[in-house]
Design a protein around this motif. Sequence first.
Motif, PDB file in Angstrom:
ATOM      1  N   THR A   1       1.040  -1.207   0.060  1.00  0.00           N
ATOM      2  CA  THR A   1      -0.056   0.067   0.009  1.00  0.00           C
ATOM      3  C   THR A   1       0.670   1.346   0.029  1.00  0.00           C
ATOM      4  O   THR A   1       0.388   2.545  -0.584  1.00  0.00           O
ATOM      5  CB  THR A   1      -1.003   0.037   1.277  1.00  0.00           C
ATOM      6  OG1 THR A   1       0.080  -0.017   2.516  1.00  0.00           O
ATOM      7  CG2 THR A   1      -1.944  -1.145   1.157  1.00  0.00           C
TER       8      THR A   1
ATOM      9  N   LYS B   1      -6.619  -4.419  -0.208  1.00  0.00           N
ATOM     10  CA  LYS B   1      -6.420  -4.714  -1.856  1.00  0.00           C
ATOM     11  C   LYS B   1      -6.056  -3.560  -2.559  1.00  0.00           C
ATOM     12  O   LYS B   1      -6.874  -2.564  -3.001  1.00  0.00           O
ATOM     13  CB  LYS B   1      -7.842  -5.275  -2.313  1.00  0.00           C
ATOM     14  CG  LYS B   1      -7.601  -5.921  -3.662  1.00  0.00           C
ATOM     15  CD  LYS B   1      -8.780  -6.605  -4.193  1.00  0.00           C
ATOM     16  CE  LYS B   1      -8.456  -7.378  -5.682  1.00  0.00           C
ATOM     17  NZ  LYS B   1      -9.690  -7.986  -6.064  1.00  0.00           N
ATOM     18  N   ASP B   2      -4.788  -3.245  -2.454  1.00  0.00           N
ATOM     19  CA  ASP B   2      -4.291  -2.029  -2.924  1.00  0.00           C
ATOM     20  C   ASP B   2      -2.768  -2.240  -3.273  1.00  0.00           C
ATOM     21  O   ASP B   2      -1.831  -3.057  -2.623  1.00  0.00           O
ATOM     22  CB  ASP B   2      -4.360  -1.001  -2.051  1.00  0.00           C
ATOM     23  CG  ASP B   2      -3.742   0.374  -2.323  1.00  0.00           C
ATOM     24  OD1 ASP B   2      -3.573   0.648  -3.775  1.00  0.00           O
ATOM     25  OD2 ASP B   2      -3.441   1.233  -1.536  1.00  0.00           O
TER      26      ASP B   2
ATOM     27  N   SER C   1       0.373  -3.957  -4.574  1.00  0.00           N
ATOM     28  CA  SER C   1       0.912  -5.386  -4.689  1.00  0.00           C
ATOM     29  C   SER C   1       0.262  -6.175  -3.351  1.00  0.00           C
ATOM     30  O   SER C   1       0.524  -7.506  -3.144  1.00  0.00           O
ATOM     31  CB  SER C   1       2.183  -5.452  -4.857  1.00  0.00           C
ATOM     32  OG  SER C   1       2.879  -4.877  -3.575  1.00  0.00           O
TER      33      SER C   1
ATOM     34  N   ASP D   1      -2.781  -7.764  -1.404  1.00  0.00           N
ATOM     35  CA  ASP D   1      -4.104  -8.364  -1.488  1.00  0.00           C
ATOM     36  C   ASP D   1      -4.503  -9.493  -0.374  1.00  0.00           C
ATOM     37  O   ASP D   1      -3.953 -10.440  -0.450  1.00  0.00           O
ATOM     38  CB  ASP D   1      -4.364  -8.859  -3.039  1.00  0.00           C
ATOM     39  CG  ASP D   1      -5.775  -9.489  -3.136  1.00  0.00           C
ATOM     40  OD1 ASP D   1      -6.755  -9.319  -2.234  1.00  0.00           O
ATOM     41  OD2 ASP D   1      -6.143  -9.711  -4.303  1.00  0.00           O
ATOM     42  N   THR D   2      -5.186  -9.322   0.576  1.00  0.00           N
ATOM     43  CA  THR D   2      -5.434 -10.026   1.611  1.00  0.00           C
ATOM     44  C   THR D   2      -6.594 -10.908   1.448  1.00  0.00           C
ATOM     45  O   THR D   2      -6.883 -11.391   2.525  1.00  0.00           O
ATOM     46  CB  THR D   2      -5.111  -9.423   2.962  1.00  0.00           C
ATOM     47  OG1 THR D   2      -6.326  -8.486   3.196  1.00  0.00           O
ATOM     48  CG2 THR D   2      -3.793  -8.484   3.118  1.00  0.00           C
ATOM     49  N   THR D   3      -7.387 -10.720   0.480  1.00  0.00           N
ATOM     50  CA  THR D   3      -8.658 -11.066   0.212  1.00  0.00           C
ATOM     51  C   THR D   3      -8.877 -12.585   0.722  1.00  0.00           C
ATOM     52  O   THR D   3      -9.760 -13.004   1.539  1.00  0.00           O
ATOM     53  CB  THR D   3      -9.102 -10.880  -1.145  1.00  0.00           C
ATOM     54  OG1 THR D   3      -8.882  -9.640  -1.490  1.00  0.00           O
ATOM     55  CG2 THR D   3     -10.661 -11.307  -1.317  1.00  0.00           C
TER      56      THR D   3
ATOM     57  N   ASN E   1      -0.023  -7.615   4.887  1.00  0.00           N
ATOM     58  CA  ASN E   1      -0.382  -7.214   3.785  1.00  0.00           C
ATOM     59  C   ASN E   1       0.309  -7.989   2.518  1.00  0.00           C
ATOM     60  O   ASN E   1      -0.448  -7.921   1.562  1.00  0.00           O
ATOM     61  CB  ASN E   1       0.094  -5.670   3.631  1.00  0.00           C
ATOM     62  CG  ASN E   1      -0.909  -4.779   4.260  1.00  0.00           C
ATOM     63  OD1 ASN E   1      -1.639  -5.154   5.236  1.00  0.00           O
ATOM     64  ND2 ASN E   1      -0.377  -3.495   4.223  1.00  0.00           N
TER      65      ASN E   1
ATOM     66  N   THR F   1       0.339 -14.257   1.446  1.00  0.00           N
ATOM     67  CA  THR F   1      -0.438 -15.047   0.516  1.00  0.00           C
ATOM     68  C   THR F   1      -0.927 -16.114   1.343  1.00  0.00           C
ATOM     69  O   THR F   1      -1.565 -17.015   0.947  1.00  0.00           O
ATOM     70  CB  THR F   1       0.028 -15.265  -0.708  1.00  0.00           C
ATOM     71  OG1 THR F   1       1.111 -15.989  -0.499  1.00  0.00           O
ATOM     72  CG2 THR F   1       0.628 -14.109  -1.591  1.00  0.00           C
TER      73      THR F   1
END
Length: 308
Positions: A117, A210-211, A213, A215-217, A262, A265
Amino acid sequence: MPYDVNQPPVRSRRPVRGGALLAVAALAVACLSGCGGPSGPPEAGAGASPSATATDTPTPRPAGTPPSGDAKPADPGAEPGAGTGPLAEKVVVIDPGHNPGNFRHTREINALVDIGTHRKECDTTGTSTNDGHTEAEFTLDVSHRLRTLLEKQGARVQFTQDNDRPFGPCVDERARIGNKASADAVVSVHADGSGVGNRGFHVILPALVKDGSADTTKIVGPSRELGERIAGTFVRATGSKPSNYVGGGTGLDVRGDLGGLNLSTVPKVFIECGNMRDAKDAALLTSSQWRQKAAQGIADGISTYLLG
């Protein structure tokens, strides 16, 4: 009963999303009578000092070395060996916060790295007790104990660092180590450096980010489950109360500003085991007996999470 989950916190810096408050409180209470399965960034530290001595302190082992110590090189990226037991074939990455050598490399650890972020310092020195026991010493000691407990259950355990490098790794590299290992769980071990009177532990969970690189979705849900398990079993093993200054008394805190979360994965949480700047918490954090209990609490949480 070790604590009252309804006792209001002294101060809450970051509210936890409402849906989890009652669930985690109930989990912590349930763990007092038995759980299933096996039993703000820290301020800069004051520099290295002699470690608290303990007759049962585990012997450090180079990162990536299997339990037998005879098969693979000391490479933080190498896959460790596995034993037999309920956690056989499960991969756990332990991330001991900071590094004892960070204070000698302030230029390097102050260099900015991309955390998805925005850009943030590579790492910090960590905090310390008023007597000079450093957070970096604490995190390694608890992490060694934690590794022993997990390996006894057959888990493949890997460290991000084991005082085997001059400084770091940076927060982005710490995340990559867990990702590369395809870890089933990653736990970053820390102790806080807050004000006097601020006591207790808290587990930091990744926010939905989600910003750039980051993406913690895919990891928000499983990371929350991992964190809730650890919060509940940590209470049971140590008798410590959830933080009275972070997380609204739940022992959980959600953050979107930590590169280690952040950029992950795989399911990952941080645990701040207590406040090194409070004399009462510091007495626990420097006790070898309490550190063993802390390791047991974290190990139990990981185990119950991995075993479902």
